[in-house]
Design a protein around this motif. Structure first.
Motif, PDB file in Angstrom:
ATOM      1  N   THR A   1      48.437  43.729  34.468  1.00 25.78           N
ATOM      2  CA  THR A   1      48.016  45.036  33.475  1.00 25.78           C
ATOM      3  C   THR A   1      46.995  44.578  32.665  1.00 25.78           C
ATOM      4  O   THR A   1      45.768  45.185  32.536  1.00 25.78           O
ATOM      5  CB  THR A   1      49.147  45.754  32.921  1.00 25.78           C
ATOM      6  N   GLU A   2      47.118  43.726  31.955  1.00 20.83           N
ATOM      7  CA  GLU A   2      46.412  43.108  30.868  1.00 20.83           C
ATOM      8  C   GLU A   2      45.052  42.637  31.412  1.00 20.83           C
ATOM      9  O   GLU A   2      43.745  43.134  31.064  1.00 20.83           O
ATOM     10  CB  GLU A   2      46.728  41.895  30.003  1.00 20.83           C
TER      11      GLU A   2
ATOM     12  N   TYR B   1      43.866  43.593  34.447  1.00 20.33           N
ATOM     13  CA  TYR B   1      43.222  45.028  34.920  1.00 20.33           C
ATOM     14  C   TYR B   1      42.452  45.623  33.842  1.00 20.33           C
ATOM     15  O   TYR B   1      41.187  46.208  33.794  1.00 20.33           O
ATOM     16  CB  TYR B   1      44.220  45.931  35.585  1.00 20.33           C
ATOM     17  N   ASN B   2      43.103  45.690  32.679  1.00 17.57           N
ATOM     18  CA  ASN B   2      42.520  46.469  31.515  1.00 17.57           C
ATOM     19  C   ASN B   2      41.287  45.943  30.975  1.00 17.57           C
ATOM     20  O   ASN B   2      40.316  46.424  30.561  1.00 17.57           O
ATOM     21  CB  ASN B   2      43.441  46.692  30.324  1.00 17.57           C
ATOM     22  N   ASN B   3      41.213  44.494  31.106  1.00 14.54           N
ATOM     23  CA  ASN B   3      40.278  43.722  30.419  1.00 14.54           C
ATOM     24  C   ASN B   3      39.046  43.965  31.570  1.00 14.54           C
ATOM     25  O   ASN B   3      37.825  44.025  30.974  1.00 14.54           O
ATOM     26  CB  ASN B   3      40.603  42.422  30.539  1.00 14.54           C
TER      27      ASN B   3
ATOM     28  N   GLU C   1      38.518  46.542  33.161  1.00 15.69           N
ATOM     29  CA  GLU C   1      38.202  47.888  33.048  1.00 15.69           C
ATOM     30  C   GLU C   1      37.034  47.870  31.892  1.00 15.69           C
ATOM     31  O   GLU C   1      35.941  48.612  32.025  1.00 15.69           O
ATOM     32  CB  GLU C   1      39.106  48.881  32.786  1.00 15.69           C
ATOM     33  N   THR C   2      37.431  47.407  30.945  1.00 16.53           N
ATOM     34  CA  THR C   2      36.546  47.126  29.905  1.00 16.53           C
ATOM     35  C   THR C   2      35.181  46.640  29.812  1.00 16.53           C
ATOM     36  O   THR C   2      34.198  47.141  29.504  1.00 16.53           O
ATOM     37  CB  THR C   2      37.452  46.271  28.481  1.00 16.53           C
TER      38      THR C   2
ATOM     39  N   ARG D   1      33.324  52.577  36.371  1.00 13.56           N
ATOM     40  CA  ARG D   1      34.636  52.201  36.506  1.00 13.56           C
ATOM     41  C   ARG D   1      34.884  51.303  37.486  1.00 13.56           C
ATOM     42  O   ARG D   1      34.135  50.899  38.262  1.00 13.56           O
ATOM     43  CB  ARG D   1      35.340  53.733  36.665  1.00 13.56           C
TER      44      ARG D   1
ATOM     45  N   ARG E   1      40.733  49.237  41.741  1.00 16.25           N
ATOM     46  CA  ARG E   1      41.836  50.214  41.358  1.00 16.25           C
ATOM     47  C   ARG E   1      42.983  50.022  42.220  1.00 16.25           C
ATOM     48  O   ARG E   1      44.056  50.451  41.891  1.00 16.25           O
ATOM     49  CB  ARG E   1      40.947  51.641  41.777  1.00 16.25           C
TER      50      ARG E   1
ATOM     51  N   SER F   1      46.411  48.502  41.307  1.00 17.73           N
ATOM     52  CA  SER F   1      47.489  49.265  40.513  1.00 17.73           C
ATOM     53  C   SER F   1      48.621  49.798  41.494  1.00 17.73           C
ATOM     54  O   SER F   1      49.372  50.454  41.041  1.00 17.73           O
ATOM     55  CB  SER F   1      46.863  50.156  39.533  1.00 17.73           C
TER      56      SER F   1
END
Length: 241
Positions: A189-190, A192-194, A196-197, A206, A212, A215
């Motif tokens: 999850t971290e 993926y968030n990284n 995305e950022t 995006r 994507r 997820s």
């Protein structure tokens, strides 16, 4: 001298025209007599090769240029490309063989390609092509490891590859898949968030469909080989212009 040697090695067994070397070294602008200047550079290179054990005919004058008479496999760049081509032809089948070949190929890299000779357009273009080959090799190697369930290898190496190419969504997706397979869901999850950022900050976009999809718990990894053929057709290391 390094630039001339790099060009001749990239075209090993083939002629490099004198005007190509003049352009590579920018001798029209920097030398009073470009032809005499390139002759002088080649003469120095011949002496250097002979001092290091090269035969008199190793660097040969041919027609309106020069030829380095060495086997192409003696040049790491050509050996690397040959190994990657072989692996791409085998992928996605025989993943253990593909992985072994690509591990050997990538071990030939010592830093950035041709970094000591990046003065002219021929070497710069060849360096770009080698980096594209390396990107294809890395993605195909990661695919093979995922197929073999070598998830720890994927995690360790994908992290390094991402640090060098942070906008590579495909590599990020495979990194996340490997983390998920190992039960490291918080790290996935971290990651993926990284991703995305970084994509939002650098490109204002995006994550794409492939990223994507990581997820989705139902996601299953499928090696992709169609793009490899198209990429292989585009890359012509050391080809005359």
């Amino acid at each position: 001298m390094r630039s001339i040697l790099a060009v001749l090695a990239l075209r090993a067994e083939n002629e490099v025209r004198r005007d190509e070397l003049i352009e590579e070294l920018d001798l029209i602008r920097t030398a009073g007599d470009a032809v005499n200047a390139v002759h002088a550079h080649v003469a120095r290179l011949r002496r250097w090769l002979q001092r290091h054990g090269g035969n008199a005919d190793l660097l040969e004058t041919v027609n309106s240029g020069y030829r380095l008479n060495i086997d192409r496999d003696a040049v790491d760049a050509h050996r690397f490309v040959r190994l990657v081509e072989r692996a791409l032809n085998l992928a996605p089948g025989t993943p253990s063989v593909v992985a072994t070949i690509l591990e050997d190929a990538l071990s030939l890299w010592q830093g950035d390609a041709l970094i000591d000779a990046l003065e002219g357009p021929l070497v710069a273009t060849a360096a770009d092509e080698l980096h594209r080959w390396r990107a294809a090799a890395r993605e195909t190697l990661i695919d093979a490891w995922l197929t073999l369930d070598h998830n720890q290898k994927v995690v360790l190496n994908a992290r390094k590859f991402i640090s060098e190419d942070p906008l590579n969504e495909s590599m990020r997706a495979r990194h996340i898949i490997a983390l998920q397979r190992m039960g490291r869901h918080a790290e996935a999850t971290e990651a993926y968030n990284n991703a995305e950022t970084v994509l939002s900050r650098e490109l204002g976009i995006r994550p794409g469909i492939e990223l994507r999809a990581t997820s989705d718990p139902a996601t299953r990894f499928t090696p992709i080989s169609g793009g490899r053929q198209r990429q292989r057709e585009r890359i012509m290391i050391g080809a005359p212009s």
